[in-house]
Design a protein around this motif. Structure first.
Motif, short mmCIF file in Angstrom:
data_model
loop_
_atom_site.label_atom_id
_atom_site.label_comp_id
_atom_site.label_asym_id
_atom_site.label_seq_id
_atom_site.Cartn_x
_atom_site.Cartn_y
_atom_site.Cartn_z
N TYR A 88 32.74 -52.85 -46.53
CA TYR A 88 34.16 -52.51 -46.61
C TYR A 88 34.51 -51.90 -47.96
CZ TYR A 88 34.73 -55.07 -42.25
OH TYR A 88 34.63 -55.48 -40.95
N SER A 89 33.83 -52.32 -49.02
CA SER A 89 34.11 -51.73 -50.34
C SER A 89 33.80 -50.25 -50.36
CB SER A 89 33.32 -52.46 -51.42
OG SER A 89 33.76 -53.79 -51.56
N ALA A 90 32.72 -49.85 -49.70
CA ALA A 90 32.39 -48.43 -49.63
C ALA A 90 33.46 -47.66 -48.88
CB ALA A 90 31.03 -48.24 -48.96
N ALA A 91 34.02 -48.27 -47.84
CA ALA A 91 35.10 -47.62 -47.10
C ALA A 91 36.35 -47.51 -47.96
CB ALA A 91 35.39 -48.40 -45.82
N VAL A 92 36.61 -48.53 -48.78
CA VAL A 92 37.74 -48.45 -49.70
C VAL A 92 37.53 -47.31 -50.68
CG1 VAL A 92 38.96 -49.65 -51.55
CG2 VAL A 92 38.30 -50.89 -49.48
N GLN A 93 36.31 -47.17 -51.18
CA GLN A 93 35.99 -46.06 -52.07
C GLN A 93 36.29 -44.73 -51.40
OE1 GLN A 93 31.87 -44.74 -52.43
NE2 GLN A 93 31.96 -45.16 -54.64
N ALA A 94 35.90 -44.62 -50.14
CA ALA A 94 36.14 -43.38 -49.40
C ALA A 94 37.63 -43.12 -49.22
CB ALA A 94 35.44 -43.45 -48.04
N GLY A 95 38.37 -44.17 -48.81
CA GLY A 95 39.80 -44.00 -48.59
C GLY A 95 40.59 -43.75 -49.85
N ALA A 96 40.06 -44.19 -50.99
CA ALA A 96 40.72 -43.93 -52.25
C ALA A 96 40.55 -42.48 -52.69
CB ALA A 96 40.19 -44.86 -53.34
N LYS A 97 39.60 -41.77 -52.08
CA LYS A 97 39.35 -40.36 -52.42
C LYS A 97 39.90 -39.40 -51.37
CE LYS A 97 35.05 -40.96 -55.05
NZ LYS A 97 33.65 -40.47 -55.19
N SER A 98 39.89 -39.82 -50.12
CA SER A 98 40.24 -38.91 -49.03
C SER A 98 41.30 -39.55 -48.14
CB SER A 98 38.99 -38.59 -48.19
OG SER A 98 39.33 -38.04 -46.94
N TRP A 99 42.44 -38.85 -47.96
CA TRP A 99 43.47 -39.38 -47.07
C TRP A 99 43.01 -39.40 -45.62
CZ3 TRP A 99 47.06 -42.30 -48.84
CH2 TRP A 99 47.58 -42.11 -50.12
N LYS A 100 42.14 -38.50 -45.27
CA LYS A 100 41.58 -38.51 -43.91
C LYS A 100 40.74 -39.76 -43.71
CE LYS A 100 38.83 -35.67 -40.71
NZ LYS A 100 38.11 -34.37 -40.56
N ALA A 101 39.91 -40.07 -44.70
CA ALA A 101 39.13 -41.31 -44.62
C ALA A 101 40.05 -42.52 -44.62
CB ALA A 101 38.15 -41.38 -45.80
N PHE A 102 41.14 -42.46 -45.37
CA PHE A 102 42.13 -43.53 -45.41
C PHE A 102 42.68 -43.80 -44.01
CE2 PHE A 102 46.48 -45.02 -45.68
CZ PHE A 102 46.49 -45.94 -46.72
N PHE A 103 43.10 -42.75 -43.33
CA PHE A 103 43.74 -42.93 -42.03
C PHE A 103 42.77 -43.45 -40.97
CE2 PHE A 103 45.02 -41.46 -37.82
CZ PHE A 103 46.30 -42.00 -37.74
N PHE A 104 41.58 -42.88 -40.92
CA PHE A 104 40.64 -43.24 -39.86
C PHE A 104 39.77 -44.45 -40.20
CE2 PHE A 104 41.43 -38.73 -38.84
CZ PHE A 104 41.78 -38.86 -37.51
N GLY A 105 39.69 -44.84 -41.47
CA GLY A 105 38.82 -45.93 -41.86
C GLY A 105 37.38 -45.51 -41.99
N SER A 106 37.15 -44.35 -42.59
CA SER A 106 35.79 -43.81 -42.70
C SER A 106 34.97 -44.59 -43.70
CB SER A 106 35.85 -42.34 -43.13
OG SER A 106 36.57 -41.57 -42.20
N SER A 107 33.66 -44.61 -43.46
CA SER A 107 32.73 -45.25 -44.39
C SER A 107 32.47 -44.40 -45.61
CB SER A 107 31.41 -45.56 -43.68
OG SER A 107 31.57 -46.59 -42.74
N ASP A 108 32.65 -43.09 -45.49
CA ASP A 108 32.39 -42.19 -46.61
C ASP A 108 33.48 -41.14 -46.68
OD1 ASP A 108 31.23 -39.42 -45.37
OD2 ASP A 108 30.67 -41.12 -44.13
N SER A 109 33.68 -40.59 -47.84
CA SER A 109 34.78 -39.65 -48.04
C SER A 109 34.54 -38.30 -47.37
CB SER A 109 35.03 -39.43 -49.54
OG SER A 109 33.86 -38.97 -50.19
N SER A 110 33.31 -38.04 -46.91
CA SER A 110 33.05 -36.82 -46.14
C SER A 110 33.29 -37.03 -44.66
CB SER A 110 31.61 -36.35 -46.38
OG SER A 110 31.46 -35.90 -47.71
N ASN A 111 33.67 -38.26 -44.30
CA ASN A 111 34.17 -38.57 -42.96
C ASN A 111 33.14 -38.35 -41.86
OD1 ASN A 111 37.18 -39.27 -43.34
ND2 ASN A 111 36.94 -37.38 -44.52
#
Length: 742
Positions: A88-111
């Motif tokens: 989950y921390s990696a997903a937080v890292q992703a969501g802190a960089k990408s709003w798309k990752a934020f919305f969908f709950g992506s594991s990485d910022s490249s979605n």
């Protein structure tokens, strides 16, 4: 209205007694300022600090003390757990960089792929990370605050209809439930779910007072947001909410039915908007839905995170469920599951006594009028406790022991209401016998639980048993204590509460003293066979100092970043993951940010240092990246969509957190999701989007993580087309260097 018999004549003892006119009168103010003795009205700030004008002077300080101590318990040395659950921390890292990752709950910022849960709990952490920066404190503190809020909400819920003593006891029981000490210091979704469900019970209680629809809308909305926190588990509380409102609301039948329907619509809207948005977004414009087998959020809802948990038929799971009495490798099922070696120490310390007190009071209120509030509260808390507990007990799929944190709020409410309800009836044989039997059952069960780890504070089980027996006998003998009522009755109450709460107190403080990492944390002590797959991931070093242990550690695997300590609270060592600049610290597993946080504390515990050479993780524990490997991944990172790819999300998480760049998690959490396919992966490689492939993420058996057909094919293709290179013990393949291709 059900009003308990008056207490024994002359037996008032201050904190333990308060004028009580029954639950229909106690604590039902509407939030307006109560008239002060001088004719003025207290403002909101004054009411927050001083409490209601009608309350005794000790009530509000007692509540603030409870909340403060809970905050200390959940926050102290929190950074020692590093990234906690790196998945989950990696997903937080992703969501802190990408709003798309934020919305969908992506594991990485490249979605590429999402986590296997909806994203509501991630949103809270990601907002914190965007404000305070990404570090273990910004990730873990939100859960700790959710825990403090849960204690406060349970207090407020009970206080609406019952005495301050009952409400304070209810809140204290929540705080002292050992599984709460894990989950409110950890970054799994369960902490937010527990708060939302506690809030839904508060809203229903408010709705019951005057049959107000707006409160039912709030209750449904909170359950709906619970759904986008952990999907169908949030709905386990709905039967209790519906039944209690239909039974006890002070309005006509058809209006009750209509209001419950409105609550259902609110639940559907609050939980369904995100599902609709994901479903309507073309697959090409969003990440793959992790945990599903066909890139469908509906498949995730009704399969892996839904009915599959009940039946054991979970497509994509690495182990199947079992038949009656067995749940495969996730432990035995059955009505007594909450009392077994895996679940017992989590939250069952007070469960036998709570159920017994609830049953006795239901019998005593059986002839009360339909809208009786005491019975309604018993059915609400008891129904939520029993209903959720039965599903956890009988589910044949993946049911982890820490799911029991959802029972903490209902348990606290039932204990607070039951204890004070019977205490106020102590002038009757029914009240005394019910309270004495509940205390005796609690003490005997506490002895059994402690006897499963006899070397962990070996004297404690005898203190619990003897104290409970003496307390039960003293309760039965209360009529004989009238000559010295205040002192004697007070001692009886202290003896009873002390013997009931001392074991969970020790377990909770000990649990909070140990850092936790990995996917499946567990409590201290953990008996043999009770650690499940949560134990032993990590290693670590025992903290120095603190209270000394007694003998060897209890049998069973340790959890997280520190070894089990032998019967004592470990002392502080250098914690990790604090805010940058907070002090010296060692780098956490997976590239945690340096920092101190609080040193020592209730033991602090030792942080898990990153392995010198690095290693691949399994699907339950994170990978570790050495400095050399991290530097390699960061080189020319801007030129690639993913700096690396590896099998399963936990393996990817460690490398991603260390490099601060996106890493593709092949196969999602378990490594079994069909994403990407071999042809898709080949396309990504040909387009130069992936720099390295890191081996070791999914190869091997159960402990190393699952490997689906697609992940196996991708691994074989890479091994046959590219040359392996070893960096500090980790095998990698350069997917962009023509010279590395065979």
């Amino acid at each position: 209205m059900t009003v308990g018999p008056p207490p024994l004549e002359g037996s008032s003892v201050g904190l333990l007694e308060q004028p009580f006119g029954g639950p229909d009168q106690a604590g039902t103010d509407n939030g307006a300022g109560a008239p002060a003795r001088d004719g003025t009205s207290r403002g909101r700030l004054a009411r927050f600090v001083l409490g209601r004008e009608s309350d005794p002077a000790w009530v509000r300080p007692a509540l603030l003390t409870l909340l403060t101590l809970t905050a200390v318990l959940y926050l102290w040395d929190l950074g020692a757990s590093g990234w906690g659950n790196s998945f989950y921390s990696a997903a937080v890292q992703a969501g802190a960089k990408s709003w798309k990752a934020f919305f969908f709950g992506s594991s990485d910022s490249s979605n590429f792929i999402t986590v296997d849960k909806p994203p509501a709990s991630l949103w809270v952490m990601e907002i914190s990370a965007r404000i305070f920066g990404l570090n273990s404190w910004s990730i873990l503190v939100p859960q700790a605050l959710e825990g403090v809020a849960t204690v406060g909400v349970v207090y407020l819920t009970v206080r609406r209809w019952f005495t301050a003593q009952a409400a304070l006891l209810a809140g204290a029981v929540v705080a002292l439930t050992p599984v709460a000490a894990i989950m409110f210091r950890f970054n799994n979704p369960d902490s937010l779910l527990a708060l939302l469900l506690a809030g839904s019970m508060y809203a229903l209680v408010r709705g019951l007072e005057k049959a107000q629809t707006r409160w039912l809308v709030l209750a449904g909305t909170l359950v709906g947001f619970g759904f986008i926190t952990k999907m169908l588990q949030a709905f386990l509380i709905i039967p209790a909410l519906v039944i209690v409102y239909l039974l006890a609301a002070p309005t006509g039948w058809w209006r009750r039915v209509w209001q419950v329907a409105v609550m259902g619509v609110a639940t559907l809207v609050a939980g369904g908007w995100w599902v609709a948005a994901v479903t309507l977004t073309p697959a090409a414009d969003r990440p793959y839905i992790g945990g599903s087998q066909n890139n469908s959020v509906l498949n995730l809802i009704f399969g892996y995170n839904g009915f599959g948990r009940l039946t054991g038929s979970e497509s994509g799971s690495v182990v199947g469920g079992g038949g009656a009495g067995s749940a495969g490798q996730w432990g035995p099922t059955g009505l007594l599951r909450l009392f077994n070696a895996s679940f017992g120490n989590m939250m069952s310390w007070l469960l036998p006594g709570a159920l017994l007190m609830g049953a006795v009071l239901l019998v005593l209120t059986i002839r009360a009028r339909r809208t009786d509030r005491e019975r309604a509260a018993l059915l609400l808390f008891g129904g939520a406790l029993v209903g959720t507990g039965l599903v956890i007990s009988l589910g044949q799929g993946i049911i982890h022991p820490y799911y029991a944190v959802a029972l903490a709020a209902p348990l606290g409410g039932l204990v607070g209401i039951g204890t004070m309800g019977l205490w106020q009836r102590r002038s009757t044989w029914a009240g005394r016998i019910g309270l004495a039997l509940a205390l005796l059952a609690t003490s005997i069960w506490g002895f059994v639980l402690l006897d499963r780890t006899p070397d962990w504070f070996p004297f404690l089980r005898f203190v619990v048993l003897v104290g409970g027996i003496l307390g039960a006998a003293a309760i039965l003998a209360l009529p004989l204590l009238r000559p010295i009522p205040k002192l004697a009755v007070g001692l009886v109450a202290v003896l009873g509460l002390g013997s009931a709460l001392v074991a969970p107190l020790f377990s909770t403080v000990a649990t909070a003293s140990v850092p936790h990492t990995g996917a499946i944390p567990t409590v201290t002590p953990t008996p043999a066979g009770g650690g499940g797959f949560g134990g032993g991931f990590g290693g670590g070093v025992r903290g120095r100092g603190g209270f000394p242990g007694f003998g060897r550690a209890g049998a069973g695997a340790g959890t997280g970043a520190a070894r089990r300590f032998a019967g004592g609270f470990p002392g502080g060592s250098v914690p990790t993951g604090g805010f940058p600049g907070a002090g010296s610290g060692r780098r956490t597993t997976g590239g945690g940010l340096p920092g101190g946080g609080f040193r020592g504390g209730f033991g602090g515990g030792a942080a898990r240092a990153g392995a010198a050479g690095g290693f691949g993780g399994g699907f339950l524990n994170s990978s570790s990246s050495s400095p050399a490997l991290t530097k390699l991944l960061q080189a020319d990172a801007a030129n690639y969509t993913w700096v690396a790819a590896t099998v399963n999300s936990n393996s990817a998480a460690g490398y991603q957190l260390a490099s601060d760049d996106p890493v593709m998690a092949i196969g999602g959490f378990n490594g079994t999701d069909p994403a990407p396919s071999l042809s898709q992966f080949e396309k990504y490689v040909s387009e130069g989007k992936i720099h390295y492939f890191i081996a070791g993420g999914g190869a091997g058996g159960f402990g190393s993580g699952g490997t689906g057909d697609d992940a196996t094919k991708i691994t074989s293709w890479v091994e046959s087309h590219f040359t392996a290179r070893t960096v500090d013990g980790t095998t990698i393949y350069n997917l962009t260097d023509p010279a590395a291709a065979s």
